[in-house]
Design a protein around this motif. Structure first.
Motif, PDB file in Angstrom:
ATOM      1  N   ILE A  82       0.842  -1.207   0.000  1.00  0.00           N
ATOM      2  CA  ILE A  82       0.000   0.000   0.000  1.00  0.00           C
ATOM      3  C   ILE A  82       0.873   1.251   0.000  1.00  0.00           C
ATOM      4  CG2 ILE A  82      -0.233   0.288   2.505  1.00  0.00           C
ATOM      5  CD1 ILE A  82      -3.238   0.832   2.007  1.00  0.00           C
TER       6      ILE A  82
ATOM      7  N   ARG B  66       0.788   6.023  15.945  1.00  0.00           N
ATOM      8  CA  ARG B  66      -0.300   5.727  16.867  1.00  0.00           C
ATOM      9  C   ARG B  66       0.377   5.139  18.099  1.00  0.00           C
ATOM     10  NH1 ARG B  66      -2.911   1.734  16.614  1.00  0.00           N
ATOM     11  NH2 ARG B  66      -1.959   0.796  14.795  1.00  0.00           N
TER      12      ARG B  66
ATOM     13  N   THR C 201      -0.183   9.451  18.782  1.00  0.00           N
ATOM     14  CA  THR C 201      -1.612   9.670  18.621  1.00  0.00           C
ATOM     15  C   THR C 201      -2.380   8.685  19.505  1.00  0.00           C
ATOM     16  OG1 THR C 201      -1.055  10.132  16.326  1.00  0.00           O
ATOM     17  CG2 THR C 201      -3.374   9.929  16.841  1.00  0.00           C
TER      18      THR C 201
ATOM     19  N   MET D 240       0.925  17.768  10.397  1.00  0.00           N
ATOM     20  CA  MET D 240       1.800  16.602  10.169  1.00  0.00           C
ATOM     21  C   MET D 240       2.829  16.952   9.086  1.00  0.00           C
ATOM     22  SD  MET D 240       0.376  13.834  11.814  1.00  0.00           S
ATOM     23  CE  MET D 240       0.729  12.417  10.814  1.00  0.00           C
TER      24      MET D 240
ATOM     25  N   ASN E  26       3.724   0.881   7.221  1.00  0.00           N
ATOM     26  CA  ASN E  26       4.123   2.144   7.847  1.00  0.00           C
ATOM     27  C   ASN E  26       4.073   3.272   6.819  1.00  0.00           C
ATOM     28  OD1 ASN E  26       5.671   4.467   8.995  1.00  0.00           O
ATOM     29  ND2 ASN E  26       5.579   3.084  10.749  1.00  0.00           N
TER      30      ASN E  26
ATOM     31  N   VAL F  13       3.703   6.458   7.582  1.00  0.00           N
ATOM     32  CA  VAL F  13       4.414   7.656   8.045  1.00  0.00           C
ATOM     33  C   VAL F  13       5.758   7.775   7.309  1.00  0.00           C
ATOM     34  CG1 VAL F  13       5.567   8.672  10.053  1.00  0.00           C
ATOM     35  CG2 VAL F  13       3.234   7.794  10.272  1.00  0.00           C
TER      36      VAL F  13
HETATM   37  C1  GDG Z   1      -2.116   0.110   9.571  1.00  0.00           C
HETATM   38  C2  GDG Z   1      -0.889  -0.816   9.628  1.00  0.00           C
HETATM   39  C3  GDG Z   1      -0.197   0.042   7.389  1.00  0.00           C
HETATM   40  C4  GDG Z   1      -1.130   9.377  12.578  1.00  0.00           C
HETATM   41  N1  GDG Z   1      -1.266  10.321  13.532  1.00  0.00           N
HETATM   42  C5  GDG Z   1      -1.995  11.310  12.971  1.00  0.00           C
HETATM   43  C6  GDG Z   1      -2.288  10.955  11.651  1.00  0.00           C
HETATM   44  N2  GDG Z   1      -1.746   9.772  11.435  1.00  0.00           N
HETATM   45  C7  GDG Z   1      -1.817   9.075  10.149  1.00  0.00           C
HETATM   46  C8  GDG Z   1      -0.477   9.019   9.479  1.00  0.00           C
HETATM   47  C9  GDG Z   1      -0.620   7.794   8.596  1.00  0.00           C
HETATM   48  C10 GDG Z   1      -1.579   6.920   9.391  1.00  0.00           C
HETATM   49  O1  GDG Z   1      -2.223   7.747  10.351  1.00  0.00           O
HETATM   50  C11 GDG Z   1      -0.841   5.837  10.143  1.00  0.00           C
HETATM   51  O2  GDG Z   1      -0.534   4.832   9.261  1.00  0.00           O
HETATM   52  P1  GDG Z   1       0.632   3.803   9.542  1.00  0.00           P
HETATM   53  O3  GDG Z   1       0.824   3.015   8.305  1.00  0.00           O
HETATM   54  O4  GDG Z   1       1.851   4.534   9.943  1.00  0.00           O
HETATM   55  O5  GDG Z   1       0.168   2.885  10.762  1.00  0.00           O
HETATM   56  P2  GDG Z   1      -1.224   2.172  11.279  1.00  0.00           P
HETATM   57  O6  GDG Z   1      -2.186   3.168  11.777  1.00  0.00           O
HETATM   58  O7  GDG Z   1      -0.785   1.162  12.283  1.00  0.00           O
HETATM   59  O8  GDG Z   1      -1.846   1.463   9.982  1.00  0.00           O
HETATM   60  C12 GDG Z   1       0.253  -0.206   8.833  1.00  0.00           C
HETATM   61  C13 GDG Z   1      -1.503   0.819   7.361  1.00  0.00           C
HETATM   62  O9  GDG Z   1      -2.498   0.193   8.171  1.00  0.00           O
HETATM   63  C14 GDG Z   1      -2.048   0.949   5.938  1.00  0.00           C
HETATM   64  O10 GDG Z   1      -2.214  -0.288   5.321  1.00  0.00           O
HETATM   65  O11 GDG Z   1       0.809   0.802   6.744  1.00  0.00           O
HETATM   66  O12 GDG Z   1       1.362  -1.081   8.839  1.00  0.00           O
HETATM   67  O13 GDG Z   1      -0.478  -1.051  10.984  1.00  0.00           O
HETATM   68  O14 GDG Z   1      -1.232   8.127   7.393  1.00  0.00           O
HETATM   69  O15 GDG Z   1      -0.255  10.211   8.781  1.00  0.00           O
HETATM   70  N3  GDG Z   1      -2.977  11.739  10.796  1.00  0.00           N
HETATM   71  C15 GDG Z   1      -3.411  12.928  11.289  1.00  0.00           C
HETATM   72  N4  GDG Z   1      -3.173  13.320  12.575  1.00  0.00           N
HETATM   73  C16 GDG Z   1      -2.467  12.556  13.424  1.00  0.00           C
HETATM   74  O16 GDG Z   1      -2.241  12.955  14.591  1.00  0.00           O
HETATM   75  N5  GDG Z   1      -4.092  13.737  10.477  1.00  0.00           N
END
Ligand code: GDG
Length: 478
Positions: free
Chosen positions: A235, A274, A309, A356, A376, A378
């Motif tokens: 993704i 998160r 978060t 962000m 990930n 981020v």
């Molecule tokens: C799962 C999988 C996989 C975070 N804090 C804030 C915020 N975020 C956004 C980030 C990013 C998303 O949330 C987090 O995505 P990640 O991929 O880093 O991690 P998970 O939430 O664990 O996601 C992961 C994903 O699904 C997609 O398939 O990559 O491995 O665990 O976009 O920017 N966004 C805002 N404020 C925040 O405080 N607006």
């Protein structure tokens, strides 16, 4: 069963909207920001699409509605189902089990029963609204039984499933008392997508060993003549959207403000996650604090900004983690900080996308150290925002993103000394080296964005040949 009118149905635990209360007390829907929504939006609009999911509010019986041209179909969850299906089986059993058992998964039969009930509800809803021969795309670990349940109700559909988190090796997966049901649930799909090819291989191997179906490479041959394809679809993000935001004047200004508010340090290190035990926040902060203690970073001219978060706050393991991180940050700042100059600027809060992007632009070194992570995003967002080709990415080799972002400074989060050495290397890197690495990574995230991810998945789903003519042996019981 009679069919509905949607030609493309997205099924995910959450709808892409949040219920918000306005100052005058009235309620409204607000589109939740996220890559999945922006990727699906154009396809949904051009395909008479509908999105099935929970609104996020317990006991909410809202009828299907249209929000800004998108058809949204709520599935209600009771308070008890939130506890048993969502916080329990999804986040207390499957999440830790699928992330290398970083925390101990709990197995409770009532949680499983609730998982089955709720999955059936999602499947029923999808069966009602999908048009004859429609495509249904089911997302993630909360809904692994839906493909099979839906196929039983509607054999005419083309069904795809994508798992956003890792799929564990057999040695761990086999702990699950309901392992066979989960595998069979997924086999209801024509295409099962994973972040990495290793996960697809884990799945196919388990299907062969545990269910006894015939397999060849990435294909499973079912006794009823159907074929299931398991493949990787890493993704991605809305790369152009992030870059545009990062280039905007207001983000540029805000990034400068952030650096000034931090005391205009020479080095800003950044973590954004998160608040989850899989993300390796604890070893990361320990590694950095040791570097400060050893005199490699000076608290007067460097700072680590950690944004955590709030997440899953009613699950016990998450409360414990929050206390652990609070205590660690307090101890580090108490031992090594100065007045107005903390070692770690810790923020337990969620921010708008704009903020962000400003943080990404303000950070010299982005430090991402999960013990295990499906992808990930981020990491990819940081790269997308660095159109200046500057900035260093330190990235765990256990994040799915490490597979594509090969030019990052990769670390093993279990090896604190190794992590310290690599953070230092990134901090002392010269501009040319950083630009070379960043350019290569930017090429990757520009060429593979979330739109191409969605298109690749849907194209593969449209192309799979659902039946085969092979003689196959019947499944055996595990
Ligand atoms: C799962 C999988 C996989 C975070 N804090 C804030 C915020 N975020 C956004 C980030 C990013 C998303 O949330 C987090 O995505 P990640 O991929 O880093 O991690 P998970 O939430 O664990 O996601 C992961 C994903 O699904 C997609 O398939 O990559 O491995 O665990 O976009 O920017 N966004 C805002 N404020 C925040 O405080 N607006």
């Amino acid at each position: 069963m009679t069919s509905g009118s949607a030609d493309l149905v997205i099924v995910a635990n959450r709808l892409p909207v949040d219920r918000v209360t306005l100052p005058d007390g009235s309620k409204q829907w607000r589109r939740s920001p996220g890559g999945l929504v922006s990727a699906m939006e154009p396809v949904m609009r051009s395909n008479d699409g509908a999105w099935i999911g929970w609104t996020g509010v317990a006991g909410d019986e809202t009828e299907p509605f249209v929000d800004d041209g998108l058809s949204l179909v709520p599935v209600p969850l009771s308070e008890q189902e939130i506890q048993e299906f969502y916080e329990g089986f999804s986040n207390g059993t499957l999440w830790p089990l699928y992330h290398d058992v970083v925390a101990k998964p709990e197995f409770h039969r009532e949680w499983w029963d609730s998982y089955v009930t709720v999955n059936q509800r999602f499947a029923d809803r999808a069966a009602e609204i999908a048009a004859e021969g429609a495509t249904v795309w089911i997302h993630d670990y909360q809904l692994q039984l839906v493909p099979q349940m839906l196929r039983e109700l509607r054999p005419d559909l083309r069904i795809g499933f994508f798992l956003h988190i890792p799929f564990p090796p057999g040695e761990l997966f086999q702990q699950l008392p309901w392992r066979r049901q989960i595998l069979e649930g997924l086999l209801g799909a024509d295409l099962v997508g994973f972040q990495l090819s290793g996960a697809a291989q884990n799945f196919v191997r388990l299907v062969r060993q545990r269910v006894g179906h015939k397999t060849h490479r990435d294909l499973v041959y079912l006794p009823d003549g159907r074929t299931v394809l398991a493949a990787a679809f890493p993704i991605s993000i809305d790369t152009a959207g992030f870059e545009e935001l990062a280039r905007s004047e207001s983000v540029t200004e805000r990034a400068a403000q952030i650096r000034a508010a931090l005391g205009s340090p020479k080095k800003v290190l950044l973590g954004i996650d998160r608040l989850d035990y899989t993300k390796g926040i604890y070893p990361r902060l320990r590694a950095y604090s040791e570097l400060v203690k050893d005199g490699h970073f000076d608290v007067t001219d460097s700072v680590f900004v950690q944004v955590a978060t709030p997440s899953r706050e009613r699950v016990e393991q998450y409360r414990v983690l929050r206390d652990d991180i609070d205590r660690l940050v307090g101890r580090i700042n108490g031992d090594l900080g100065r007045i107005g100059q903390p070692v770690i600027a810790y923020l337990h809060s969620a921010y708008p996308r704009h903020e962000m992007a400003a943080l990404y632009r303000a950070a010299d070194i982005m430090v991402i150290t999960p013990y295990r992570d499906g992808m990930n995003l981020v990491a990819k967002e940081y790269v997308a925002c660095r159109y200046d080709n500057d900035g260093a990415l330190v990235l765990s080799e256990f994040a799915g993103a490490a597979n594509e972002l090969r030019q990052a400074w990769q670390i093993n989060p279990y090896d604190i000394n190794g992590m310290k050495a690599t953070i230092l290397e990134a901090a002392h890197s010269d501009e040319k080296d950083r630009a070379r690495r960043m350019k290569a990574m930017r090429k990757t995230v520009t060429e593979h964005d979330v739109a191409s991810w969605a298109n690749d998945f849907l194209a593969e789903l449209a192309a799979v040949r659902p039946t085969h003519g092979k003689p196959v042996r019947p499944a055996r019981l595990s």
